[in-house]
Design an enzyme around this catalytic site. Structure first.
Site, PDB file in Angstrom:
ATOM      1  N   GLY B 374      67.018   9.885   0.852  1.00 18.63           N
ATOM      2  CA  GLY B 374      66.859   9.231  -0.439  1.00 18.63           C
ATOM      3  C   GLY B 374      65.807   9.912  -1.295  1.00 18.63           C
ATOM      4  O   GLY B 374      65.553  11.110  -1.171  1.00 18.63           O
ATOM      5  N   SER B 375      65.129   9.109  -2.115  1.00 18.16           N
ATOM      6  CA  SER B 375      64.297   9.693  -3.175  1.00 18.16           C
ATOM      7  C   SER B 375      63.111  10.476  -2.657  1.00 18.16           C
ATOM      8  O   SER B 375      62.532  11.248  -3.401  1.00 18.16           O
ATOM      9  CB  SER B 375      63.799   8.582  -4.090  1.00 18.16           C
ATOM     10  N   THR B 376      62.715  10.288  -1.392  1.00 20.14           N
ATOM     11  CA  THR B 376      61.595  11.108  -0.913  1.00 20.14           C
ATOM     12  C   THR B 376      61.974  12.582  -0.977  1.00 20.14           C
ATOM     13  O   THR B 376      61.108  13.433  -1.079  1.00 20.14           O
ATOM     14  CB  THR B 376      61.203  10.743   0.535  1.00 20.14           C
ATOM     15  N   LYS B 378      63.255  13.926  -3.458  1.00 20.98           N
ATOM     16  CA  LYS B 378      63.003  14.414  -4.818  1.00 20.98           C
ATOM     17  C   LYS B 378      61.723  15.231  -4.853  1.00 20.98           C
ATOM     18  O   LYS B 378      61.596  16.161  -5.652  1.00 20.98           O
ATOM     19  CB  LYS B 378      62.896  13.236  -5.793  1.00 20.98           C
TER      20      LYS B 378
END
Lengths: 380, 671
Positions: B374-376, B378
């Site tokens: 997920g966003s980690t 990014k």
């Protein structure tokens, strides 16, 4: 020194012995020394001895071994027969002494005065048998076959009392092979062989004990979870871990848990450290010695020499084959050393005796000598 | 008489002659007698006692006199004796003629010996051939029967496993085990009855079966209590005895169970570090028969901190219970050395009862499980764009409209519909912005960067259990888009931690380790993966995110935390399920000079009334991380700082980003 023109005894010896045979045997001794260096240190450490204890001892044993081999190979066939008879009588006496006074080692009474007399009995026995068959075949007045028939039980009963079934088997096999060579009718060969095989099959089918033994050999897992094959399994591990070219000298690890790594299972250690290629080389040396011995014997004109050479060669060959077959789990474990390679003083010297006899009876001799000797035997 | 001698004079000649005409010489008188007597002799010892005695006499004479001496008179006594026996029995001559016909069956023919010797040679050739074939077979089948064994052996000593402060994580204790020697047991039934009476959990039928074998040694029961030992001793059974063995115990129960792994009753490491130390030569040593004692073995110091591990597991367990998650895991690594300081994955098991470890639900989710992070992720994508020089902190990306790619449309979770600066992309966790930045680098650059960050290959640590990342086979632009915000690439969480650790520690890739090591040791072979400026920018972004972004809940006062949330929809039956999420939270402490990286992940946490029904990462993983930081900070020797660092990001300041520590606009809601 060694010239054809001047016939000193040494020169005579050099030009008449089979140098190929001699060279292969010497090569085996050198290999044995190298392999003892590989196989014996873990055993020595286990016993609390210095690392190269067995190697040093092996070197020391090689001195009398070479002396015996060299001196015995000088004997004439008649001297061979006489010394064999003497050795036979002495070792028989020692075997009985060992049975009566010897102390037990691993459940058997085989040792007396630090030697194993049955080792010396074997070559002497083979010579006597060879003499009996040769005489029985050439002379109608000597019941050679009967003598041969009686010599077998005389020899193996004390061996079975020890008990030493490996030697019993070896002696009986050589005896049977010599009987076969003496020209036993095929009727008996096939009859006895067939009876043996069918008897074995019947026993396997109807005697549960025999079946259990066979099954246990084929598949140790059966027979109620009896898994008591540590030695052979470890030996197999040695070959598997070695591969074609081995782990390198001194790099073996399986040898550390392999019992008798320096004697009965030195072939497995060879497999682990020097690889299967080295094992094949050793097999080929043994095969060369045995085939050369047998073919030379087949071409020998003196019946006694023919039988003696064949018998001694077979003794050597069967012993080596049994040892290697046990190492490779082709047959159940038998206490038998790999000739000239395994560590052991008695074994080395008795082998030197056997090979010395072999070289002696295979020496090239002019035909006239053979006849003269035969004449002498009859007339003198 | 003379004739006999003559014909025997040259046995060799006679030999050849016999070969040709076996029956030929029967017409000479003497020979006839000799032959007849031999024919007789060959059946004599079965039928006639007298003849047997005659032969026996000769026998006794033969070998004793020696082959060379008795020969001349050989035929003499023989002939007379046979005559003596023969004369009264001439009426049997017709019978004897029959026997002579049968003679070839019973006699031997020396002329055959040459050929037969060659036959034997052929036999030997076959024998050696079989041996050679067997050898070659072994060489060609190296995996052949490695038989089942090494069963009944005394458990070997193993080195202690210690935590980084010397606390015991695993040790050996001496226990007594009962064995029996079936060959020495007199009454097997009695032995079975008495032993099972004292040791009720031993199976009687099985014990009887094993005692019935002829083996030298069997175990009756391993690791008995002193009281049981006393009782068995008082049974006084011959062939039953005790052996002191080593039993592996894990005094902290399930703490760090996944890291330690376990060893079986025989003292062989089965998983985790226990298996690793076997692979370092311990198994070879004990397998080779070296009797190792506990004193010989140097304890192995792990990187774990026992107290921190306890705190992490405790907070994680509370968090999982609170947010009704299926499972969860938490980990702390030292970003400067790669050491794993604490690790917990729930549900776990107690290595003292190793059977539980086999439950597939008890896997180590940090190294054996692979997830879409997920966003980690990014953080990695933005660092890539920054490091490649495609953007800087002042750059802006267009997030006004959803990003269309073919028939797919990429939305933001909380769409801002405006042009975002790079820090805003991070704090708003904008999928569109991240995807646009990844596309600037391009598919190949993206792949290369992820490979450099160790995200595309199996992470190899001391733990034997690890999983290969799930990498898309045909990696196109769409894959780059989705992977940039953490969907479409499954990696082990520990692997993601390794990458983020490298992004924040100054740009050095530190492979995670479970063994204690110093900074110098760690840096010896560690490659630089991003520039120091990029690393500092990432620290700044994470700090910013903790001040004004989605990581606000974890901003524990005094630790100068930075963080990033990640919420990935779980794939159920091939589709992303909206109600099942996998949340992650990564935090660094402190952001100006990071020492520790925290990760908490939760599998299917539920929304709660107090979180407004949200199940996104900040609420669950984030708040658990906050609790962990609060508890672990002092344990790890990092006291809270009363005043914040004045110059936290000097490199950025030099480059002209003076706004560090000065929040711009407050970001969106905490997600």
């Amino acid at each position: 020194m060694i010239s054809r023109a001047e016939r000193s005894p040494l020169a005579n010896w050099w030009w008449t012995v089979d140098r190929w045979l001699l060279a292969s045997v010497l090569m085996l001794m050198v290999l044995g020394l190298v392999l003892t260096m590989a196989g014996s240190p873990p055993v020595a450490e286990r016993l609390g001895l210095s690392t190269f204890h067995f190697v040093h001892r092996q070197v020391l044993y090689l001195i009398p071994t070479l002396a015996v081999l060299f001196l015995v190979s000088f004997l004439t066939p008649r001297q061979v027969r006489r010394s064999a008879l003497i050795i036979y009588v002495i070792s028989m006496a020692l075997i009985f002494a060992a049975l009566l006074f010897g102390h037990e080692v691993k459940g058997a009474r085989r040792w007396i005065f630090g030697i194993q007399p049955s080792e010396f009995l074997k070559p002497a026995f083979v010579i006597l048998i060879a003499w009996a068959f040769a005489e029985g075949g050439t002379r109608r007045d000597v019941p050679g076959n009967l003598i041969a028939l009686l010599l077998l039980p005389m020899t193996i009963i004390p061996l079975m009392l020890q008990p030493d079934f490996g030697q019993t088997l070896l002696v009986s096999l050589v005896w049977a092979a010599l009987f076969f060579m003496a020209g036993l009718h095929w009727f008996w060969v096939i009859g006895i062989g067939g009876a043996g095989i069918s008897g074995g099959l019947l026993a396997y089918k109807f005697v549960p004990h025999v079946r259990a033994r066979v099954l246990k050999f084929l598949d140790p897992g059966t027979g109620g979870g009896i898994v008591d094959t540590f030695q052979v399994d470890t030996a197999l591990d040695s070959f598997l871990s070695g591969g074609w070219f081995g782990k390198g000298p001194g790099e073996g690890t399986v040898k550390r848990i392999l019992p008798d790594a320096h004697t009965d299972f030195i072939f497995a250690v060879t497999g682990e450290e020097f690889g299967i290629a080295a094992c094949l080389f050793i097999v080929s040396i043994f095969a060369f010695i045995v085939l050369r011995g047998l073919l030379l014997s087949a071409n020998n004109e003196d019946p006694f020499c023919r039988f003696a050479a064949a018998g001694l060669t077979m003794l050597f060959g069967i012993q080596s084959a049994i040892n290697m077959a046990v190492n490779l789990h082709l047959m159940p474990a038998k206490g038998m050393t790999l000739p000239f390679i395994s560590y052991g003083g008695s074994s080395l010297i008795s082998l030197a005796l056997a090979i010395g006899f072999l070289i002696a009876v295979l020496r090239k001799r002019p035909r006239s000598t053979i006849f003269l000797e035969q004449d002498g035997k009859v007339l003198a | 008489m003379k004739q006999t001698t003559d014909s025997l004079q040259d046995p060799n000649e006679q030999d050849l002659w016999t070969a040709g005409h076996t029956e030929g010489y029967a017409d000479t008188d003497a020979l006839r007698t000799a032959q007849a007597s031999q024919a007789y002799a060959s059946q004599a010892y079965t039928s006639h006692p007298d003849a047997f005695r005659a032969d026996g006499m000769f026998m006794a004479q033969g070998p004793a006199a020696g082959p060379a001496t008795h020969m001349p008179e050989g035929p003499g006594p023989y002939e007379t004796s046979s005559d003596d026996i023969f004369s009264p029995r001439r009426r049997f001559l017709s019978l004897l003629a029959l026997k002579e016909r049968l003679k070839p069956f019973f006699g031997t023919k020396i002329a055959k010996s040459s050929g037969r010797a060659k036959l034997i040679a052929v036999g030997f050739l076959c024998l050696y051939g079989v041996i050679a074939v067997r050898l070659v077979y072994f060489a060609l089948h190296p995996e052949a029967p490695q038989e089942l064994r090494r069963g009944d052996q005394v458990a070997a000593a193993r080195p202690d496993l210690l935590d980084r402060n010397g606390e015991v994580l695993a040790t050996d204790v001496k226990v007594m085990s009962v064995f029996a020697e079936p060959r020495r047991i007199i009454d097997k039934d009695e032995a079975v009855e008495l032993l099972t009476a004292v040791l009720p959990d031993v199976d009687a039928a099985d014990l009887r079966k094993r005692l019935g074998t002829r083996r030298g040694f069997i175990w009756v029961k391993r690791a008995i209590t002193p009281k049981q030992r006393e009782e068995v001793h008082h049974l006084g059974l011959p062939g039953v005895g005790f052996l002191a063995e080593n039993k592996r115990v894990y005094p902290n129960g399930p703490l760090a169970a996944h890291v330690l792994g376990y060893a079986n009753l025989d003292g062989a490491g089965i998983s985790g570090l226990e298996k690793y130390i076997d692979g370092q030569g311990l198994a070879d040593l004990s397998g080779a028969g070296f009797k190792l004692t506990q004193q010989d073995l140097k304890p192995i110091v792990t990187s774990l901190d026992l107290k921190a591990t306890y705190a992490v597991r405790d907070e994680l367990a509370k968090g999982i219970a609170h947010y009704k998650a299926k499972a969860g895991a938490a980990c702390i690594i030292d970003v400067n050395t790669g050491e794993v300081v604490a690790m917990a994955s729930l549900p776990d098991y107690d290595p003292n009862t190793p059977a539980d470890a086999l439950d597939p639900n008890h896997i180590n989710r940090l190294s054996v499980g692979v997830y879409e992070m997920g966003s980690t992720f990014k953080a990695i994508s933005i660092a890539m764009a920054l490091d490649a020089g495609k953007v800087n902190l002042n750059s802006h990306v267009d997030a006004r409209d959803s990003l269309r790619y073919g028939r797919f449309t990429i939305h933001d979770f909380h769409a801002t519909h405006r042009i975002l600066s790079v820090p805003e992309v991070f704090t708003h966790s904008s999928n569109i912005g991240t995807a646009r930045m990844a596309l600037m680098v391009g598919v190949e650059g993206h792949k290369a960067f992820l490979r450099k960050m160790g995200q595309l290959n199996r992470l190899v640590t001391e733990l034997p259990e690890s999983a290969e990342p799930l990498v898309p086979k045909n990696w196109g632009e769409l894959n780059t888009i989705t992977i940039s915000f953490g969907q479409g690439l499954n990696v082990a969480p520990l692997q993601a931690m390794m990458a983020v650790g490298a992004l924040v520690n100054g740009g050095i890739m530190m492979k995670p380790t479970f063994l204690k090591r110093s900074v110098e040791e760690a840096q010896r072979n560690a490659p630089r993966v991003v520039k120091p400026e990029t690393s500092e920018a990432m620290r700044y972004l994470m700090r910013l995110n903790a001040e004004i972004g989605s990581a606000r809940l974890a901003d524990i006062k005094g630790y100068y935390i930075g963080g990033k949330t990640g919420t990935a929809d779980k794939i159920v039956h091939g589709h992303y399920a909206k109600d099942k999420v996998f949340t992650t939270f990564m935090a660094i402490m402190p952001s100006d000079k990071p020492k520790y990286l925290f990760l908490t992940l939760m599998d299917e946490p539920q929304g709660l009334p107090e979180t407004g029904g949200y199940r996104t990462a900040a609420w669950n993983a984030g708040s658990v991380t906050a609790r962990i930081i609060e508890r672990v900070g002092p344990l790890l020797g990092i006291p809270p700082r009363l005043d914040l660092p004045t110059q936290p990001f000097p490199l950025l300041a030099k480059l002209g980003y003076g706004y560090a520590n000065v929040p711009q606009t407050r970001g969106g809601p905490v997600h």
